[in-house]
Design an enzyme around this catalytic site. Structure first.
Site, PDB file in Angstrom:
ATOM      1  N   LYS A 210       0.690  -1.166  -0.020  1.00  0.00           N
ATOM      2  CA  LYS A 210      -0.274   0.222  -0.101  1.00  0.00           C
ATOM      3  C   LYS A 210       0.735   1.138  -0.073  1.00  0.00           C
ATOM      4  O   LYS A 210       1.346   1.767   0.713  1.00  0.00           O
ATOM      5  CB  LYS A 210      -0.816  -0.393   1.157  1.00  0.00           C
ATOM      6  N   ARG A 220     -10.702  10.164   1.336  1.00  0.00           N
ATOM      7  CA  ARG A 220     -10.769  10.388   3.058  1.00  0.00           C
ATOM      8  C   ARG A 220     -11.987  11.877   3.184  1.00  0.00           C
ATOM      9  O   ARG A 220     -12.063  11.806   4.027  1.00  0.00           O
ATOM     10  CB  ARG A 220      -9.250  11.106   3.070  1.00  0.00           C
ATOM     11  N   ARG A 232       0.557  10.456   5.897  1.00  0.00           N
ATOM     12  CA  ARG A 232       1.219   8.741   6.773  1.00  0.00           C
ATOM     13  C   ARG A 232       2.339   8.136   5.449  1.00  0.00           C
ATOM     14  O   ARG A 232       2.760   6.935   6.030  1.00  0.00           O
ATOM     15  CB  ARG A 232      -0.139   8.067   5.704  1.00  0.00           C
ATOM     16  N   GLU A 248       7.844  -6.798   1.083  1.00  0.00           N
ATOM     17  CA  GLU A 248       6.484  -6.524   2.270  1.00  0.00           C
ATOM     18  C   GLU A 248       5.066  -7.914   1.755  1.00  0.00           C
ATOM     19  O   GLU A 248       4.687  -7.736   3.152  1.00  0.00           O
ATOM     20  CB  GLU A 248       5.670  -5.099   2.353  1.00  0.00           C
ATOM     21  N   LYS A 263      -2.195  -1.021  -4.082  1.00  0.00           N
ATOM     22  CA  LYS A 263      -2.932  -0.178  -4.004  1.00  0.00           C
ATOM     23  C   LYS A 263      -2.159   0.522  -4.292  1.00  0.00           C
ATOM     24  O   LYS A 263      -1.018   1.055  -3.008  1.00  0.00           O
ATOM     25  CB  LYS A 263      -4.139  -0.415  -2.685  1.00  0.00           C
ATOM     26  N   SER A 289     -10.206   5.897  -4.781  1.00  0.00           N
ATOM     27  CA  SER A 289     -11.198   6.995  -5.187  1.00  0.00           C
ATOM     28  C   SER A 289     -10.964   7.569  -5.925  1.00  0.00           C
ATOM     29  O   SER A 289     -10.987   7.864  -6.993  1.00  0.00           O
ATOM     30  CB  SER A 289     -11.510   7.090  -3.426  1.00  0.00           C
ATOM     31  N   TYR A 328     -15.193   0.975  -6.870  1.00  0.00           N
ATOM     32  CA  TYR A 328     -16.368   1.993  -6.659  1.00  0.00           C
ATOM     33  C   TYR A 328     -17.376   1.381  -7.996  1.00  0.00           C
ATOM     34  O   TYR A 328     -17.926   2.258  -8.039  1.00  0.00           O
ATOM     35  CB  TYR A 328     -16.394   2.873  -6.697  1.00  0.00           C
TER      36      TYR A 328
HETATM   37  C1  PBG Z   1      -7.253   3.858   5.397  1.00  0.00           C
HETATM   38  C2  PBG Z   1      -7.381   3.417   3.984  1.00  0.00           C
HETATM   39  C3  PBG Z   1      -7.478   4.567   3.091  1.00  0.00           C
HETATM   40  C4  PBG Z   1      -8.191   3.651   2.097  1.00  0.00           C
HETATM   41  C5  PBG Z   1      -8.230   2.799   2.089  1.00  0.00           C
HETATM   42  N1  PBG Z   1      -8.060   2.087   3.498  1.00  0.00           N
HETATM   43  C6  PBG Z   1      -7.125   5.646   3.049  1.00  0.00           C
HETATM   44  C7  PBG Z   1      -6.076   6.278   3.730  1.00  0.00           C
HETATM   45  O1  PBG Z   1      -4.964   5.285   3.747  1.00  0.00           O
HETATM   46  O2  PBG Z   1      -5.090   7.541   3.442  1.00  0.00           O
HETATM   47  C8  PBG Z   1      -8.122   4.331   0.606  1.00  0.00           C
HETATM   48  C9  PBG Z   1      -8.830   3.895  -0.583  1.00  0.00           C
HETATM   49  C10 PBG Z   1      -8.526   4.365  -1.933  1.00  0.00           C
HETATM   50  O3  PBG Z   1      -8.680   5.997  -1.897  1.00  0.00           O
HETATM   51  O4  PBG Z   1     -10.567   4.077  -2.231  1.00  0.00           O
HETATM   52  N2  PBG Z   1      -7.708   2.765   6.907  1.00  0.00           N
END
Ligand code: PBG
Length: 339
Positions: A210, A220, A232, A248, A263, A289, A328
């Site tokens: 990730k 968010r 993050r 990882e 991701k 997203s 989505y």
């Molecule tokens: C954190 C989490 C995130 C997403 C899924 N789980 C956001 C982040 O790491 O800030 C993002 C998924 C997306 O953008 O569709 N719990």
């Protein structure tokens, strides 16, 4: 002349080619016959947001077509997805109250646990119910873990929270726990907790690779979880690192992950392909997203054909080697593919 496969490619007299790949592109039926990658309803996992304390579902401005659901509307959405043949969904919760340790995340009657029970009641085993195991939606500071006094996320204190969240989600009936916080050892801690609490059959989908991505912005908004300070990058991977994704993922598998995930997806197709080549477990990809919002926004302006680009994105993710895709687009794709 040498072709792609390293063979010499002969040219006929007059210089016309003997090999004519275009022969296999002549009709839709021919193209279907020789298609190397296919998108099917079975490839889709729908991410859904469920929010505590609202009376009706609310649209997410930066994600046209996506909503923050009530328990009732998320259950109706799950039923519609099951009817369309979508095999799985993943739930994200937005609690009414947030605090430093994210107390709402592992509450037996928390918003996610309540939604899981309601969906299970409605659809039985026809849908795989996945739950995101993380703290950022539940903490007042918006970080994915417990903070040390200096503001840095405390890895090992966070593992205890993730373990407890996993147990509460499995108690509610989740089939798959998906830890997304990128803490070291999170898969091992969750596996041990599940096994010790009678949930040996609950699977783990690890967000193994990730990345700290600017493509999570709209999520968010939807999950109301933007970090209140900092970012993050202290726990998520940096964009330029590919080899590290293998490391990882190997760690997550040693710790007991059943499936792994990359991701975001489109900007990391090489990582998907590398994991596919290195490991034999199911590899998932999260079309996030921002990837969704970019397609929708450009389509709204008439700058691209949104449906065509959406299909091209998902097919590219399949071609790279993903076994299934969190997107989505799941519902509209299922409607198109089923039509
Ligand atoms: C954190 C989490 C995130 C997403 C899924 N789980 C956001 C982040 O790491 O800030 C993002 C998924 C997306 O953008 O569709 N719990």
């Amino acid at each position: 002349m040498v072709g792609l496969t390293g063979r010499a490619v002969a040219s006929a007299p007059m210089g016309f080619p003997e090999r004519r790949p275009r022969r296999l592109r002549t009709t839709p039926a021919m193209r279907r016959l020789v298609a190397e990658s296919r998108l099917s309803v079975d490839d889709l996992v729908a991410p859904l947001f469920v929010k505590e304390g609202i009376d009706a579902h609310e649209p997410v401005g930066s994600m046209p077509g996506v909503a923050q659901h009530t328990v009732a509307s998320v259950t109706a959405e799950a039923r519609a997805l099951a009817d369309l043949g979508v095999p799985a969904l993943i739930l994200f919760g937005v609690p009414e109250e947030k605090d430093a340790r994210g107390s709402g995340a592992d509450h037996a009657n928390g918003i996610v646990q309540t939604a899981v029970r309601s969906i299970r009641d409605a659809v039985g085993d026809s849908l795989v119910i996945m739950t995101d195991d993380c703290l950022d939606e539940f903490t007042d500071h918006g970080h994915c873990g417990i903070l040390r006094p200096d503001g840095v996320v405390d890895n090992d204190a966070t593992l205890e929270r993730y373990a407890s969240i996993a147990i509460s989600q499995a108690d509610a009936g989740a089939d798959v726990i998906a830890p997304s916080g990128m803490m070291d050892g999170q898969v091992g801690a969750i596996r041990a907790a599940l096994d010790a609490s009678g949930h040996a059959d609950t699977a783990i989908l690890a967000y193994s690779a990730k990345y700290a991505s600017a493509l999570y912005g709209p999520f968010r908004d939807a999950a109301e979880c933007a970090p209140q300070f900092g970012d993050r990058r202290g726990y998520q991977m940096q964009a330029g690192n590919g080899r590290e994704a293998i490391e990882e993922t190997a760690l997550d598998l040693e710790e007991g992950a059943d499936m792994v995930m990359v991701k975001p997806a489109i900007a990391y197709l090489d990582v998907i392909a590398a994991l596919r080549a290195a490991f034999d477990v199911p590899v998932a990809a999260y079309h996030v997203s921002g990837e969704y919002a970019m397609v929708k926004a450009a389509a709204e302006r008439g700058w691209i054909d949104g449906d065509a680009v959406a299909l091209e994105h998902l097919l590219a993710i399949k071609r790279a080697g993903a076994d299934f895709i969190l997107t989505y687009l799941a519902r509209e794709m299922a409607e198109t593919l089923g039509a």
